[in-house]
Each structure stands twice: as C-alpha cells, then as structure tokens.
Design a protein around this motif. Structure first.
Motif, PDB file in Angstrom:
ATOM      1  N   GLU A  74       0.822  -1.202   0.000  1.00  0.00           N
ATOM      2  CA  GLU A  74       0.000   0.000   0.000  1.00  0.00           C
ATOM      3  C   GLU A  74       0.858   1.255   0.000  1.00  0.00           C
ATOM      4  O   GLU A  74       0.494   2.272  -0.604  1.00  0.00           O
ATOM      5  N   GLN A  75       2.006   1.196   0.677  1.00  0.00           N
ATOM      6  CA  GLN A  75       2.923   2.339   0.660  1.00  0.00           C
ATOM      7  C   GLN A  75       3.460   2.604  -0.740  1.00  0.00           C
ATOM      8  O   GLN A  75       3.851   3.735  -1.051  1.00  0.00           O
ATOM      9  N   ARG A  76       3.473   1.568  -1.586  1.00  0.00           N
ATOM     10  CA  ARG A  76       3.910   1.734  -2.983  1.00  0.00           C
ATOM     11  C   ARG A  76       2.738   2.076  -3.893  1.00  0.00           C
ATOM     12  O   ARG A  76       2.880   2.055  -5.111  1.00  0.00           O
ATOM     13  N   GLY A  77       1.582   2.371  -3.311  1.00  0.00           N
ATOM     14  CA  GLY A  77       0.432   2.788  -4.093  1.00  0.00           C
ATOM     15  C   GLY A  77      -0.412   1.652  -4.634  1.00  0.00           C
ATOM     16  O   GLY A  77      -1.310   1.882  -5.458  1.00  0.00           O
ATOM     17  N   ILE A  78      -0.175   0.429  -4.206  1.00  0.00           N
ATOM     18  CA  ILE A  78      -0.908  -0.736  -4.712  1.00  0.00           C
ATOM     19  C   ILE A  78      -2.184  -0.926  -3.895  1.00  0.00           C
ATOM     20  O   ILE A  78      -2.137  -1.003  -2.661  1.00  0.00           O
ATOM     21  N   GLN A  79      -3.307  -1.010  -4.573  1.00  0.00           N
ATOM     22  CA  GLN A  79      -4.604  -1.097  -3.910  1.00  0.00           C
ATOM     23  C   GLN A  79      -5.330  -2.417  -4.168  1.00  0.00           C
ATOM     24  O   GLN A  79      -6.408  -2.633  -3.616  1.00  0.00           O
ATOM     25  N   HIS A  80      -4.744  -3.273  -4.975  1.00  0.00           N
ATOM     26  CA  HIS A  80      -5.356  -4.579  -5.285  1.00  0.00           C
ATOM     27  C   HIS A  80      -4.290  -5.648  -5.109  1.00  0.00           C
ATOM     28  O   HIS A  80      -3.338  -5.719  -5.892  1.00  0.00           O
ATOM     29  N   TYR A  81      -4.433  -6.461  -4.062  1.00  0.00           N
ATOM     30  CA  TYR A  81      -3.373  -7.434  -3.781  1.00  0.00           C
ATOM     31  C   TYR A  81      -3.898  -8.613  -2.963  1.00  0.00           C
ATOM     32  O   TYR A  81      -4.954  -8.536  -2.328  1.00  0.00           O
ATOM     33  N   LEU A  82      -3.127  -9.694  -3.008  1.00  0.00           N
ATOM     34  CA  LEU A  82      -3.324 -10.861  -2.149  1.00  0.00           C
ATOM     35  C   LEU A  82      -1.954 -11.288  -1.651  1.00  0.00           C
ATOM     36  O   LEU A  82      -1.040 -11.509  -2.440  1.00  0.00           O
ATOM     37  N   VAL A  83      -1.812 -11.397  -0.324  1.00  0.00           N
ATOM     38  CA  VAL A  83      -0.563 -11.813   0.302  1.00  0.00           C
ATOM     39  C   VAL A  83      -0.835 -13.096   1.074  1.00  0.00           C
ATOM     40  O   VAL A  83      -1.790 -13.181   1.854  1.00  0.00           O
ATOM     41  N   ASP A  84       0.004 -14.097   0.875  1.00  0.00           N
ATOM     42  CA  ASP A  84      -0.134 -15.394   1.544  1.00  0.00           C
ATOM     43  C   ASP A  84       1.229 -15.771   2.127  1.00  0.00           C
ATOM     44  O   ASP A  84       2.185 -15.984   1.395  1.00  0.00           O
ATOM     45  N   VAL A  85       1.305 -15.828   3.452  1.00  0.00           N
ATOM     46  CA  VAL A  85       2.523 -16.266   4.130  1.00  0.00           C
ATOM     47  C   VAL A  85       2.189 -17.530   4.924  1.00  0.00           C
ATOM     48  O   VAL A  85       1.569 -17.461   5.968  1.00  0.00           O
ATOM     49  N   GLY A  86       2.542 -18.671   4.372  1.00  0.00           N
ATOM     50  CA  GLY A  86       2.298 -19.936   5.048  1.00  0.00           C
ATOM     51  C   GLY A  86       0.845 -20.231   5.339  1.00  0.00           C
ATOM     52  O   GLY A  86       0.519 -20.882   6.342  1.00  0.00           O
ATOM     53  N   GLY A  87      -0.060 -19.741   4.501  1.00  0.00           N
ATOM     54  CA  GLY A  87      -1.483 -20.004   4.696  1.00  0.00           C
ATOM     55  C   GLY A  87      -2.216 -18.931   5.476  1.00  0.00           C
ATOM     56  O   GLY A  87      -3.427 -19.019   5.671  1.00  0.00           O
ATOM     57  N   GLU A  88      -1.500 -17.891   5.918  1.00  0.00           N
ATOM     58  CA  GLU A  88      -2.135 -16.734   6.534  1.00  0.00           C
ATOM     59  C   GLU A  88      -2.218 -15.661   5.457  1.00  0.00           C
ATOM     60  O   GLU A  88      -1.193 -15.255   4.884  1.00  0.00           O
ATOM     61  N   LEU A  89      -3.432 -15.193   5.160  1.00  0.00           N
ATOM     62  CA  LEU A  89      -3.637 -14.367   3.977  1.00  0.00           C
ATOM     63  C   LEU A  89      -4.315 -13.046   4.295  1.00  0.00           C
ATOM     64  O   LEU A  89      -5.121 -12.949   5.222  1.00  0.00           O
TER      65      LEU A  89
END
Length: 329
Positions: free
Chosen positions: A179-194
């Motif tokens: 979000e700090q880079r201006g991205i407003q559409h994303y999905l983050v998955d770290v070991g099944g925590e999303l």
C-alpha cells in the motif's frame, strides 16, 4: 444519480482501472514456510527484493531460529530488552488479545512449547506432570511488562514465543508495504495466513479455499471464502502433532493447563480485519472448541471476527459449523 446507476458506473470504473493494470506475482521461501504475493500495478517491476528484506528484518526481531534475534536476547536474560518497532507492535497486540481471551492466547508459552517438543528442538514425547508444573510457574502474560520502549520480565525464566502471530503479522507488514507503494489490489499469503484488498485481475474479490478433510462425502472438498479488504488465518491439529497411545497431541498448548491440544477439533479458520488479529484469535478459538468459540464471537461483535470449525463428532464423522455469513465475509 440512481443508486443502481451509481453502482454500475462505479463498477465499470473499477473494472477499467484494474484492466489497465497488469498482474504481478512472485513467491519464495521465508520463515520456515512459503510465501506468495500477487498484485495489480501499472509498474511491472517486481517488489520481491523489498518483500524479502522485510522478512529478514522481522526475523532479526522475532525469529526463535535466529540465535541473535531480539526475541532470543529477551529469552536469554533475566530482565528484558529494548524493543524495536516489530516487537513492540506484536507485544502490544498479543497482550491485548491475551486480556480479551482471559489468557487463552498467551505468548509466554515457550517453556511449555519446548517441553512438548514443538519448539526449535523437536521431539515426540509427553512431558512429565512435574515438568509441566514447573513451566507453568513462569507462564502467564501478566508476567510481562511494557515500560517505555522496553519489554521486561516480572520473574526470571519467563520466555516468549511469537510463532502464534508472527506469520499473521508478517502478512500485514507485506500488505502495508504494497500500500505504501500505491498498490490497492493485492493478495498476500505467508504460510497459509492471507490478507487481501481490492479485486483480482478479473475485477472480482480475491477468493481463498477452505480445505475440508477427506472422508466426508456429504461436503465438497473445498469451500471458497471471498476476502474483501480483510484477512484469514487457520489453526489446525493436522500440521504439527505426535501420537502417544490413542491420543494425538497437537502443537497448540493450553497456557493455563500446560497441556497440548488433544480434542475433536481438526481446524478453525478465522476471518478478521487484519491478519495478526485472525492469527492470534485462532489460537484461543481452537482451544475453546466450537461451542465456546462461536459464543465468544457472537458476544464480541466489535472484534469483527468470523470463524469456521471443522471437527469430528462422536460417531467419528467430520462436521463443520461456522458463524453466520462466514462464507460471505
């Protein structure tokens, strides 16, 4: 403008905006597990180096596998340490959830986790009653004190293990970086925590599959949860466990009894506004079980939690129960 017309106009703007952007995706290994990052951007230059530097920074603070980490410095002395920003945030959140759950979630369980063989040094044997009793003497979130920029112990021997929230916190940190880079559409998955925000490349909400154990023909193998600017985390007894006799002991430890989880609950999946919240509460909810856990959620609407339990009934059949609207959260 009529409400329907406005909604249609807004939807078309959203689809045009996302269609003008390209999907960027990368993945790798970190914190002893995998990670996947997907986002829409006009700039296709990868942010993977920045994300991996963030993993390194968090590990220097909270990783029990880094011998020089801040958390190990705390665990290895009798008083405490000055905190960095990562430790402060995680400690403040952890202590808040401990208070909200009356100690069902508690990061001072490290001595108990080590006794049961689920820590850095692994083994598969049930500890003695006496050893559990001794570990309980230095267990309890009220034995921690935040004073200024320092984390202090009220009793020598207190140690902390933030693995119950570290991946959820890391997921939130990656989301914040995007979000700090201006991205407003994303999905983050770290070991099944999303954690997700906005929409995917098709202009639709990001979807996450909730796995169901095999052997239950009455339920589909997977159901979808649609994330709309929120997060999801899962705790289960199928990831790390050992069997002794006819009892299966899972890696979640009850901080009040010192006993490893051994119940009919297979997993609990929690949706919350952010991932550290989902990750923290799934620890307490799996210990409580579906009756008490769902009652807690109903009684605390301000926490904005939703949950789905998968468990076996007395006949050995897999069942599930969830809060109203869980799959529409």
């Amino acid at each position: 403008m009529h409400r329907f017309s406005f909604f249609f106009f807004f939807s078309m703007l959203m689809m045009n905006a996302t269609h003008s952007q390209r999907l960027v995706a990368f993945e790798g290994q970190a914190q002893g597990t995998y990670y996947i990052v997907k986002y829409l951007s006009d700039d296709t230059a990868t942010l993977q180096p920045a994300v991996e530097q963030l993993f390194t920074d968090i590990d220097h603070s909270l990783s029990l596998w880094d011998p020089h980490s801040l958390i190990n410095q705390f665990n290895n002395n009798d008083r405490g340490v000055p905190m960095d920003a990562h430790m402060r945030y995680v400690l403040e959140k952890s202590l808040a959830v401990s208070a909200q759950t009356n100690g069902a979630f508690d990061i001072t369980v490290k001595p108990l986790v080590d006794l049961w063989g689920f820590g850095v040094v692994r083994h598969q044997r049930k500890p003695t009653t006496d050893s559990i009793r001794k570990a309980l003497r230095v267990t309890g979130y009220k034995l921690l004190q935040l004073k200024g920029d320092s984390l202090l112990k009220r009793k020598p021997g207190v140690q902390i293990d933030c693995n119950g929230v570290a991946q959820g916190y890391t997921t939130d940190c990656v989301a914040r970086l995007l979000e700090q880079r201006g991205i407003q559409h994303y999905l983050v998955d770290v070991g099944g925590e999303l954690r997700a925000k906005g929409v995917n490349a098709k202009g639709k909400p990001w979807s996450v599959g909730v796995e169901r154990p095999s052997g239950n023909t009455s339920l589909p193998a997977q159901s979808l949860v649609y994330l709309k600017n929120n997060a999801v985390a899962t705790s289960g007894n199928y990831r790390r466990f050992f069997d002794e006799g006819k009892t299966r002991y899972a890696h979640t430890i009850n901080p009040q009894t010192g006993i490893a989880l051994h119940s009919n609950v297979i997993s609990v999946t929690v949706v919350a506004d952010d991932c550290i919240t989902a990750d923290a509460f799934d620890n307490a909810l799996i210990l409580w079980g579906p009756v008490k856990g769902l009652q807690f959620i109903r009684q605390h609407p301000g926490l904005h939690l939703a949950a789905c339990y998968i468990f076996t009934d007395k006949a050995g059949k897999t069942q599930e129960v969830f809060t109203e609207g869980f799959f529409d959260k």
